[in-house]
Design a protein around this motif. Structure first.
Motif, PDB file in Angstrom:
ATOM      1  N   LYS A 195       5.321  -6.165 137.693  1.00 29.72           N
ATOM      2  CA  LYS A 195       5.786  -7.085 136.985  1.00 29.72           C
ATOM      3  C   LYS A 195       7.303  -6.691 137.194  1.00 29.72           C
ATOM      4  O   LYS A 195       8.654  -7.022 136.625  1.00 29.72           O
ATOM      5  CB  LYS A 195       5.310  -6.841 135.098  1.00 29.72           C
ATOM      6  N   HIS A 196       7.704  -5.282 137.284  1.00 28.03           N
ATOM      7  CA  HIS A 196       8.596  -4.704 137.430  1.00 28.03           C
ATOM      8  C   HIS A 196       9.502  -4.047 138.762  1.00 28.03           C
ATOM      9  O   HIS A 196      10.116  -4.552 139.362  1.00 28.03           O
ATOM     10  CB  HIS A 196       8.455  -3.166 136.393  1.00 28.03           C
ATOM     11  N   ILE A 197       8.209  -3.930 139.862  1.00 30.93           N
ATOM     12  CA  ILE A 197       8.945  -3.213 141.182  1.00 30.93           C
ATOM     13  C   ILE A 197       8.997  -4.817 141.607  1.00 30.93           C
ATOM     14  O   ILE A 197       8.625  -5.779 141.575  1.00 30.93           O
ATOM     15  CB  ILE A 197       7.536  -2.788 141.845  1.00 30.93           C
ATOM     16  N   GLY A 198      10.483  -4.573 142.274  1.00 35.22           N
ATOM     17  CA  GLY A 198      10.855  -5.869 143.399  1.00 35.22           C
ATOM     18  C   GLY A 198      11.360  -7.248 142.471  1.00 35.22           C
ATOM     19  O   GLY A 198      11.785  -7.663 142.811  1.00 35.22           O
ATOM     20  N   LYS A 199      11.490  -6.754 140.345  1.00 34.03           N
ATOM     21  CA  LYS A 199      12.586  -7.362 139.961  1.00 34.03           C
ATOM     22  C   LYS A 199      13.500  -6.818 139.428  1.00 34.03           C
ATOM     23  O   LYS A 199      13.718  -5.200 139.669  1.00 34.03           O
ATOM     24  CB  LYS A 199      11.363  -7.150 138.618  1.00 34.03           C
ATOM     25  N   PRO A 200      14.871  -7.327 139.558  1.00 33.31           N
ATOM     26  CA  PRO A 200      15.701  -7.019 139.237  1.00 33.31           C
ATOM     27  C   PRO A 200      15.959  -6.656 137.437  1.00 33.31           C
ATOM     28  O   PRO A 200      15.130  -6.836 136.784  1.00 33.31           O
ATOM     29  CB  PRO A 200      16.701  -8.190 139.302  1.00 33.31           C
ATOM     30  N   VAL A 201      15.932  -5.245 137.141  1.00 37.01           N
ATOM     31  CA  VAL A 201      16.472  -4.790 136.053  1.00 37.01           C
ATOM     32  C   VAL A 201      17.679  -3.978 136.347  1.00 37.01           C
ATOM     33  O   VAL A 201      18.153  -3.625 136.608  1.00 37.01           O
ATOM     34  CB  VAL A 201      15.438  -3.477 135.159  1.00 37.01           C
ATOM     35  N   GLU A 202      18.234  -3.824 134.265  1.00 37.27           N
ATOM     36  CA  GLU A 202      19.379  -3.243 134.111  1.00 37.27           C
ATOM     37  C   GLU A 202      18.887  -1.215 133.824  1.00 37.27           C
ATOM     38  O   GLU A 202      18.298  -1.182 134.437  1.00 37.27           O
ATOM     39  CB  GLU A 202      19.951  -3.277 133.113  1.00 37.27           C
ATOM     40  N   ARG A 203      19.816  -1.431 135.345  1.00 35.39           N
ATOM     41  CA  ARG A 203      19.828   0.032 135.325  1.00 35.39           C
ATOM     42  C   ARG A 203      19.632   1.178 134.607  1.00 35.39           C
ATOM     43  O   ARG A 203      20.960   0.834 132.945  1.00 35.39           O
ATOM     44  CB  ARG A 203      21.575   0.716 135.908  1.00 35.39           C
ATOM     45  N   ILE A 204      18.930   1.788 134.411  1.00 36.90           N
ATOM     46  CA  ILE A 204      18.874   2.737 132.845  1.00 36.90           C
ATOM     47  C   ILE A 204      19.683   4.005 132.733  1.00 36.90           C
ATOM     48  O   ILE A 204      20.047   4.393 131.845  1.00 36.90           O
ATOM     49  CB  ILE A 204      17.098   3.025 132.790  1.00 36.90           C
ATOM     50  N   ASP A 205      19.909   4.400 133.790  1.00 32.33           N
ATOM     51  CA  ASP A 205      21.003   4.941 133.663  1.00 32.33           C
ATOM     52  C   ASP A 205      22.634   4.518 133.620  1.00 32.33           C
ATOM     53  O   ASP A 205      23.396   5.632 133.561  1.00 32.33           O
ATOM     54  CB  ASP A 205      20.558   6.877 134.350  1.00 32.33           C
ATOM     55  N   LEU A 206      23.581   3.235 133.795  1.00 31.72           N
ATOM     56  CA  LEU A 206      24.231   2.864 134.199  1.00 31.72           C
ATOM     57  C   LEU A 206      25.524   3.685 132.952  1.00 31.72           C
ATOM     58  O   LEU A 206      26.595   4.428 133.538  1.00 31.72           O
ATOM     59  CB  LEU A 206      24.509   1.488 134.054  1.00 31.72           C
ATOM     60  N   MET A 207      24.750   3.622 131.640  1.00 34.47           N
ATOM     61  CA  MET A 207      26.161   3.544 130.308  1.00 34.47           C
ATOM     62  C   MET A 207      26.071   4.661 130.414  1.00 34.47           C
ATOM     63  O   MET A 207      27.583   5.359 130.548  1.00 34.47           O
ATOM     64  CB  MET A 207      25.605   2.681 129.640  1.00 34.47           C
ATOM     65  N   PRO A 208      25.410   5.889 130.051  1.00 40.17           N
ATOM     66  CA  PRO A 208      25.409   7.074 130.907  1.00 40.17           C
ATOM     67  C   PRO A 208      27.028   7.202 131.787  1.00 40.17           C
ATOM     68  O   PRO A 208      27.883   8.412 131.570  1.00 40.17           O
ATOM     69  CB  PRO A 208      24.483   8.106 130.706  1.00 40.17           C
ATOM     70  N   LYS A 209      26.452   6.964 132.868  1.00 40.50           N
ATOM     71  CA  LYS A 209      26.908   7.585 133.806  1.00 40.50           C
ATOM     72  C   LYS A 209      28.815   6.981 133.941  1.00 40.50           C
ATOM     73  O   LYS A 209      29.233   7.520 134.305  1.00 40.50           O
ATOM     74  CB  LYS A 209      26.140   7.125 135.359  1.00 40.50           C
ATOM     75  N   LEU A 210      28.667   5.351 133.318  1.00 40.88           N
ATOM     76  CA  LEU A 210      29.812   4.775 133.319  1.00 40.88           C
ATOM     77  C   LEU A 210      30.751   5.741 132.468  1.00 40.88           C
ATOM     78  O   LEU A 210      31.314   5.864 132.732  1.00 40.88           O
ATOM     79  CB  LEU A 210      29.385   3.495 132.635  1.00 40.88           C
ATOM     80  N   LEU A 211      29.883   6.627 130.894  1.00 38.35           N
ATOM     81  CA  LEU A 211      31.399   7.066 130.472  1.00 38.35           C
ATOM     82  C   LEU A 211      31.327   8.872 130.685  1.00 38.35           C
ATOM     83  O   LEU A 211      31.543   9.403 129.512  1.00 38.35           O
ATOM     84  CB  LEU A 211      30.021   7.260 129.134  1.00 38.35           C
ATOM     85  N   GLY A 212      30.623   9.125 131.423  1.00 37.92           N
ATOM     86  CA  GLY A 212      30.393  10.499 132.121  1.00 37.92           C
ATOM     87  C   GLY A 212      29.807  11.424 131.562  1.00 37.92           C
ATOM     88  O   GLY A 212      30.642  12.596 131.980  1.00 37.92           O
ATOM     89  N   ASP A 213      28.505  11.503 131.279  1.00 38.67           N
ATOM     90  CA  ASP A 213      27.975  11.769 130.600  1.00 38.67           C
ATOM     91  C   ASP A 213      26.635  12.968 131.055  1.00 38.67           C
ATOM     92  O   ASP A 213      27.202  14.291 131.160  1.00 38.67           O
ATOM     93  CB  ASP A 213      26.426  11.109 129.554  1.00 38.67           C
ATOM     94  N   PRO A 214      26.731  12.644 132.560  1.00 43.68           N
ATOM     95  CA  PRO A 214      26.229  13.613 133.790  1.00 43.68           C
ATOM     96  C   PRO A 214      27.008  14.471 133.949  1.00 43.68           C
ATOM     97  O   PRO A 214      28.060  14.218 134.386  1.00 43.68           O
ATOM     98  CB  PRO A 214      25.708  12.704 134.479  1.00 43.68           C
ATOM     99  N   ILE A 215      26.122  15.909 134.324  1.00 41.10           N
ATOM    100  CA  ILE A 215      27.251  17.127 134.919  1.00 41.10           C
ATOM    101  C   ILE A 215      26.724  16.687 136.144  1.00 41.10           C
ATOM    102  O   ILE A 215      25.703  17.296 136.719  1.00 41.10           O
ATOM    103  CB  ILE A 215      26.913  18.668 134.350  1.00 41.10           C
ATOM    104  N   PHE A 216      27.521  16.497 137.211  1.00 40.89           N
ATOM    105  CA  PHE A 216      27.786  16.833 138.215  1.00 40.89           C
ATOM    106  C   PHE A 216      28.162  18.432 139.095  1.00 40.89           C
ATOM    107  O   PHE A 216      28.582  18.845 137.923  1.00 40.89           O
ATOM    108  CB  PHE A 216      28.626  15.887 139.532  1.00 40.89           C
ATOM    109  N   GLY A 217      27.463  18.756 140.602  1.00 42.57           N
ATOM    110  CA  GLY A 217      27.650  19.615 140.559  1.00 42.57           C
ATOM    111  C   GLY A 217      29.048  20.291 140.389  1.00 42.57           C
ATOM    112  O   GLY A 217      29.333  21.095 140.466  1.00 42.57           O
ATOM    113  N   MET A 218      29.463  19.227 141.126  1.00 47.26           N
ATOM    114  CA  MET A 218      31.275  19.546 141.624  1.00 47.26           C
ATOM    115  C   MET A 218      32.402  19.456 139.679  1.00 47.26           C
ATOM    116  O   MET A 218      33.384  19.816 139.753  1.00 47.26           O
ATOM    117  CB  MET A 218      32.202  18.309 142.059  1.00 47.26           C
TER     118      MET A 218
END
Length: 176
Positions: free
Chosen positions: A121-144
Motif C-alpha cells: 500500500k505504501h512501497i512504490g507509491k508517492p507519499v509526502e516527504r515526512i521530513d520535508l517541513m522540518p528540513k525546509l525550516l532548518g530544524d535539523p542540525i547538520f554537521g557543518m
C-alpha cells in the motif's frame, strides 16, 4: 538526510506493520558509540542497506502483536484482521497500544512472513516527504551547523600541482 531516506524507511516499516506511513516517526540514531553503518549515509544506500533488516524487524513486531492479541482476545491468530494498527477478532478490537499494555510476554516468532509486493500500500507509491517541513525550516542540525565551545577546525592542504610531493610544512601555528 536529503534524498528522502526517512520517508522511504517509514514506508518500509509502515508496510510490514500495516499502519499508515504518517503514523511512523523516524528518529536519527545516536552516534555516541559510532555509526553502525561504516558509511553512515554516504553513497545514498540507506534504503537498500536497511531494506531487509527493517522489513524483518517490522514484520516480526507485527507477528508478535498478532500473537499477543490472539491470546488476549482468545482467538486463533488466523482469525484476526489487521487494519492500520487495529487488530479485530471475535467482535472485539485492540489497537497496537492496547496489546502492548496488556501483553505479559513477548516471544520472537520462529518464522517471519513478509507481505507480498501485490499487497503493498505504501512501497512504490508517492507519499509526502515526512521530513520535508522540518528540513525546509532548518530544524535539523547538520554537521557543518554544529558549534561547540573550544571547537577547532581542520583543513586538508593540497599541493598546488599534480604529481608533487610535500617536502616540508611549518606546523607551529597548528600545534599552538
Amino acid at each position: 538526510m536529503g534524498q528522502g531516506a526517512f520517508t522511504g524507511l517509514a514506508q518500509i516499516a509502515a508496510e510490514e506493520l500495516e499502519v499508515d506511513v504518517n503514523r511512523i516517526e523516524v528518529v536519527h540514531a545516536t552516534t555516541i558509540n559510532r555509526p553502525l553503518d561504516p558509511r553512515s549515509t554516504g553513497g545514498s544506500d540507506s534504503i537498500t542497506a536497511l531494506w531487509n533488516p527493517l522489513r524483518e524487524v517490522a514484520a516480526g513486531l507485527r507477528i508478535m502483536l498478532l500473537i499477543n492479541a490472539a491470546q488476549i482476545l482468545g482467538v486463533a491468530v488466523g482469525d484476526l484482521k489487521l487494519d492500520n494498527g487495529v487488530i479485530s477478532g471475535k467482535g472485539e478490537s485492540l489497537t497496537y497500544g492496547d496489546v502492548v499494555k496488556q501483553a505479559t510476554t513477548w516471544e520472537q516468532p520462529e518464522e517471519i512472513t513478509f507481505k507480498s509486493r501485490s499487497e503493498y500500500k505504501h512501497i512504490g507509491k508517492p507519499v509526502e516527504r515526512i521530513d520535508l517541513m522540518p528540513k525546509l525550516l532548518g530544524d535539523p542540525i547538520f554537521g557543518m551547523d554544529q558549534s561547540l565551545p573550544g571547537m577547532l577546525y581542520g583543513v586538508i592542504v593540497h599541493p598546488p600541482k599534480i604529481d608533487t610531493v610535500m617536502v616540508s610544512a611549518d606546523t607551529a601555528q597548528a600545534e599552538g
